[in-house]
Write an enzyme that holds these catalytic residues in place. Sequence first.
Site, PDB file in Angstrom:
ATOM      1  N   LYS A  28       0.834  -1.213   0.000  1.00  0.00           N
ATOM      2  CA  LYS A  28       0.000   0.000   0.000  1.00  0.00           C
ATOM      3  C   LYS A  28       0.861   1.253   0.000  1.00  0.00           C
ATOM      4  CE  LYS A  28      -2.451  -0.632   3.738  1.00  0.00           C
ATOM      5  NZ  LYS A  28      -1.901  -1.921   4.228  1.00  0.00           N
ATOM      6  N   GLY A  29       1.922   1.213   0.822  1.00  0.00           N
ATOM      7  CA  GLY A  29       2.775   2.392   0.931  1.00  0.00           C
ATOM      8  C   GLY A  29       3.455   2.741  -0.372  1.00  0.00           C
ATOM      9  N   ASP A  64       6.913   3.028   6.553  1.00  0.00           N
ATOM     10  CA  ASP A  64       6.234   3.521   5.354  1.00  0.00           C
ATOM     11  C   ASP A  64       6.504   5.002   5.125  1.00  0.00           C
ATOM     12  OD1 ASP A  64       4.805   1.519   3.835  1.00  0.00           O
ATOM     13  OD2 ASP A  64       3.621   1.158   5.627  1.00  0.00           O
ATOM     14  N   GLU A  67      -8.828  -4.060  14.759  1.00  0.00           N
ATOM     15  CA  GLU A  67      -8.096  -2.858  15.179  1.00  0.00           C
ATOM     16  C   GLU A  67      -8.331  -1.670  14.252  1.00  0.00           C
ATOM     17  OE1 GLU A  67      -5.528  -6.468  16.286  1.00  0.00           O
ATOM     18  OE2 GLU A  67      -6.701  -5.784  14.562  1.00  0.00           O
ATOM     19  N   LYS A 114     -12.113 -13.842  -6.818  1.00  0.00           N
ATOM     20  CA  LYS A 114     -13.038 -13.971  -5.686  1.00  0.00           C
ATOM     21  C   LYS A 114     -12.527 -13.296  -4.409  1.00  0.00           C
ATOM     22  CE  LYS A 114     -16.316 -16.068  -6.111  1.00  0.00           C
ATOM     23  NZ  LYS A 114     -17.661 -15.635  -6.574  1.00  0.00           N
ATOM     24  N   CYS A 120      25.791   5.312  13.640  1.00  0.00           N
ATOM     25  CA  CYS A 120      25.261   5.257  15.003  1.00  0.00           C
ATOM     26  C   CYS A 120      26.045   4.235  15.838  1.00  0.00           C
ATOM     27  CB  CYS A 120      23.764   4.953  14.978  1.00  0.00           C
ATOM     28  SG  CYS A 120      22.934   5.265  16.559  1.00  0.00           S
ATOM     29  N   HIS A 174      21.953   9.295  11.408  1.00  0.00           N
ATOM     30  CA  HIS A 174      21.406   8.293  10.488  1.00  0.00           C
ATOM     31  C   HIS A 174      21.190   8.933   9.115  1.00  0.00           C
ATOM     32  CE1 HIS A 174      20.513   4.902  13.241  1.00  0.00           C
ATOM     33  NE2 HIS A 174      20.447   5.856  14.151  1.00  0.00           N
ATOM     34  N   GLU A 178      20.948   7.671   6.311  1.00  0.00           N
ATOM     35  CA  GLU A 178      20.073   6.893   5.419  1.00  0.00           C
ATOM     36  C   GLU A 178      18.669   7.477   5.343  1.00  0.00           C
ATOM     37  OE1 GLU A 178      19.858   4.592   9.430  1.00  0.00           O
ATOM     38  OE2 GLU A 178      21.276   5.846   8.326  1.00  0.00           O
TER      39      GLU A 178
END
Length: 554
Positions: A17-18, A71, A148, A188, A380, A518, A520
């Site tokens: 989805k992301g 995401d 949820e 289906k 790190c 970080h 990245e």
Amino acid sequence: MTPLIFVTGGVVSSLGKGIAAASLASILEARGLKVTMMKLDPYINVDPGTMSPFQHGEVYVTDDGAETDLDLGHYERYVRTRLSRKNSVTTGRIYENVIRKERRGDYLGATVQVIPHITDEIRRCIDEATAGFDVALIEIGGTVGDIESLPFLEAIRQVRTERGAEKAMFMHLTLVPYIAAAGELKTKPTQHSVKELRSIGIQPDVLLCRSEQAVPDSERRKIALFTNVSERAVISCPDIDVLYGMPLELLRQGLDELVIEQFKLRDKVAAADLSEWAAVVDAVKHPLDEVNIAVVGKYVDHQDAYKSVAEALRHGGLRQRTKVNLKWLEAQDLEGSDMSALQDIDGILVPGGFGDRGFEGKVQTSKFAREHKVPYFGICYGMQAAVVDYARHVADLDAANSTENDRQSPHPVIGLITEWRTATGEVEKRDEKSDLGGTMRLGLQEQRLKPGTLAREVYGKDVVAERHRHRYEFNNRYRTQLEDAGLVISGKSMDDTLVEVVELPRDMHPWFLACQAHPEFLSTPRDGHPLFIGFVRAAREKKAGGKLLKEARA
């Protein structure tokens, strides 16, 4: 009022989805619209900051220090908009906000319920994150049918009812499995997934059909008939070789046009220029060189824990038309080994982590790279391992360690940060008894680089800003001693209180650099990141026998 595209998923999780949402966002951005994205996660954690990397994967950090779902990393790699804590909302945060309001008396004695109080808070968060944009894409985590997710689905149903189709669109990503024994695709599961959505009052406007192969027109017509979705709005999303080619695929099928038409944005848009994405795909498919990079980490069995690191390494290769082959190594497995696993490797990256498990393997990896002149990039915990290695084996500080792993170390060259200044100038403090969640040094921080160093050369400027996520830091008591032993401190915080980058002199090692931040999290496929580009370049040079290479840009 910002038009909203709600992206849901059905049948199974992890369909992408992301990626799909971010790809559409990149097309709309290329058409001149101001776009933002948001993730609604149904778990009860306030944020992913304290979740196990083995369960959740990477914790992605934004400029303002939010610890978010991975995401958001996908989103920022596909669109230019920089996101914040407003763009990542969990059930835990929603309930935390509502309970805080109830304790203050904001609800004036009312019985606090899921409807309207929880759903109203969800809608308030959506409005806050999306205000001021031409269009916003909002991904609802989980799968339709999960208990949820129900409050989020009810909230977006209310949004559509109040705003209408011109201000709210439902896009549903679903699986169309291929059954090899029957030799056909099965629709289906998609029909039942849409039926589940419709049972709670949501009729999709667009269906994205994930499958191993392109969904033929006959199956698209069948899906359209049984789901009450226009045939042209049933989009085929087959597996593709290069994920960064998804914007090109969705543009080809006209997904952006469906959005433009429904939201009546024709007067605001131009033709989409996806030449940058075409160049990225071309660089992936037609490399001129390749290198082998070892990633020595603690969570390599779940590579999503290092999602941004892996992507940033590939981005560094893209900028030089170089294919980056990753060899994932468990740090703990290297402890006491002969390090033969690192033979025939062109570069070594040691990423972040927490806790003592595997730390000695990281220290041993730093020592191997230092002694064998293999390009080394520590991030790190990888920087802290490099400092411990140098302290023990070069500066003769026997039993040097981090207090995270050994509080009784005679030489604690890495220690807990007890006080630091945030990007907004506020002073934050913590101690050993502080909560784990949200108490680290987090977010974008500026640092000043030392002239004449590798870091200054790679970045090309004196002051840079990187995102941080750490509790432990270089112990300033050992600055002078380690510098006298040859370690170069090439980056410091703007107030000179924290060591940000260390490296070895070029006459000692061709490319050995480690940073506390970080980087990245700021790498994108279209731009890369200076440190990752420089690291991959150094790996190429090692492979070429130490020759300086002319960079080939994508």
